[in-house]
Write a protein that holds these residues in place. Structure first.
Motif, short mmCIF file in Angstrom:
data_model
loop_
_atom_site.label_atom_id
_atom_site.label_comp_id
_atom_site.label_asym_id
_atom_site.label_seq_id
_atom_site.Cartn_x
_atom_site.Cartn_y
_atom_site.Cartn_z
N ALA A 16 0.83 -1.21 0.00
CA ALA A 16 0.00 0.00 0.00
C ALA A 16 0.87 1.26 0.00
CB ALA A 16 -0.93 -0.01 1.21
N MET A 17 1.96 1.24 0.77
CA MET A 17 2.86 2.39 0.80
C MET A 17 3.56 2.59 -0.55
SD MET A 17 6.05 3.12 3.39
CE MET A 17 5.02 2.69 4.80
N ASP A 23 6.64 9.07 4.78
CA ASP A 23 6.33 9.78 6.02
C ASP A 23 4.88 10.25 6.03
OD1 ASP A 23 8.92 9.40 6.87
OD2 ASP A 23 9.63 11.36 6.16
N ARG A 24 4.40 10.75 4.90
CA ARG A 24 3.00 11.18 4.83
C ARG A 24 2.06 10.00 4.98
NH1 ARG A 24 5.08 14.41 0.59
NH2 ARG A 24 4.26 12.93 -0.94
N PHE A 25 2.41 8.88 4.38
CA PHE A 25 1.55 7.69 4.47
C PHE A 25 1.44 7.20 5.91
CE2 PHE A 25 0.92 3.12 4.51
CZ PHE A 25 -0.14 2.95 3.64
N GLN A 26 2.56 7.17 6.61
CA GLN A 26 2.55 6.68 7.99
C GLN A 26 1.99 7.70 8.97
OE1 GLN A 26 6.65 5.62 8.65
NE2 GLN A 26 6.52 3.74 7.45
N TYR A 54 -5.56 3.86 1.23
CA TYR A 54 -4.72 2.96 0.44
C TYR A 54 -4.59 1.57 1.06
CZ TYR A 54 -3.12 6.55 -2.82
OH TYR A 54 -3.07 7.50 -3.81
N ALA A 55 -4.76 1.47 2.36
CA ALA A 55 -4.60 0.18 3.04
C ALA A 55 -5.89 -0.25 3.71
CB ALA A 55 -3.46 0.26 4.06
#
Length: 220
Positions: free
Chosen positions: A24-25, A72-75, A84-85
Motif C-alpha cells: 500500500a505504501m 512519512d506522509r503515508f505513515q 490505500y490500506a
C-alpha cells in the motif's frame, strides 16, 4: 499482494499485515512520485490507486527524497493509510520465529591460511606490507555470517472469535429469561395476542362499514 507475489512462479505465500502495508505504501509512493522506494525493491508489482491493471514500477533514485517524504506522509496520515490500506486487516494466523544473536571472533585460526591463499590468488589489491601483516589484515576486513536453525519448534498463534452468532442469541435469550422472565414462547404468545387484537379491530371496522351500507340501501 497477489500482484506482488505472482512474479515468483510456484511460490507458496499467505497474507501478511506488514507486507500488505508495504504494498500500500509503494502504491501511494508511485502515485506521488511516479516511482517506488528502492529499499522495498521486491514490491514493484503494484496496482495504481483506482485502477485495475498491474504495472511494474520503476525504482526511485536513492538520492531523491520524494519516496521518503511520501512514506512519512503515508505513515503520519490516518486518512491516507485508510484509503490505500483499507483491505489490510489482521492476520488469522501468525508464526513467530525466535531469534538468538551471538557473535564470535572470525575467522577461526585454522581457517586463516585458506583465506590467505584465496586472497593472494584473487584480484584483490594487497597492501605493500602484506607478507608481514596479512593476519591482522584478514582479522580487520573479514566478516563471517552463519545462519543456523536454533530449534525445530514453531509457535503458531491463531485468533478466532470467542462468541459465534448462535452463542450471542443464546446469551441474549438466557439473560432475558433470567432477569425479566421472557422466553421465546412468551414472545410468540405476545405476538399472537397482538395479531388477534389487530384482527378483532379490523373485523369491527368492517362490520361497522357493512352496517352503514345496509342502512343506506334501506333508505334508498
Amino acid at each position: 499482494m497477489q500482484a506482488m507475489f505472482d512474479q515468483f512462479s510456484g511460490a507458496k505465500y499467505d497474507y501478511g499485515l506488514e507486507i500488505c502495508f508495504i504494498v500500500a505504501m509503494q502504491t501511494y509512493t508511485y502515485d506521488q512520485c511516479g516511482c517506488v522506494s528502492p529499499y522495498e525493491w521486491s514490491a514493484r508489482y503494484i496496482i495504481p490507486h483506482g485502477a485495475n491493471n498491474i504495472i511494474y514500477a520503476n525504482l526511485c533514485n536513492i538520492s531523491d527524497s520524494c519516496y521518503s517524504d511520501a512514506a512519512d506522509r503515508f505513515q503520519g496520515s490516518l486518512s491516507i493509510s485508510n484509503d490505500y490500506a483499507s483491505n489490510c486487516g489482521l492476520e488469522c494466523n501468525t508464526n513467530e520465529y525466535v531469534l538468538q544473536l551471538s557473535s564470535g571472533l572470525a575467522p577461526s585460526s585454522w581457517y586463516m591460511n585458506s583465506i590467505k591463499e584465496f586472497v593472494e590468488s584473487s584480484s584483490i589489491p594487497l597492501p605493500s606490507n602484506w607478507s608481514s601483516t596479512w593476519s591482522n589484515e584478514i582479522q580487520n576486513n573479514y566478516v563471517s555470517l552463519d545462519i543456523v536453525c536454533g530449534s525445530t519448534l514453531v509457535q503458531s498463534y491463531t485468533q478466532q472469535a470467542t462468541l459465534q452468532s448462535v452463542d450471542v442469541i443464546s446469551n441474549i435469550g438466557g439473560q432475558t429469561g433470567l432477569w425479566i422472565g421472557i422466553s421465546f414462547l412468551s414472545l410468540m404468545e405476545f405476538a399472537e395476542m397482538i395479531f388477534r387484537l389487530i384482527r378483532r379491530q379490523v373485523y369491527l371496522i368492517k362490520d361497522k362499514i357493512q352496517k352503514r351500507r345496509n342502512v343506506y340501501d334501506t333508505k334508498l
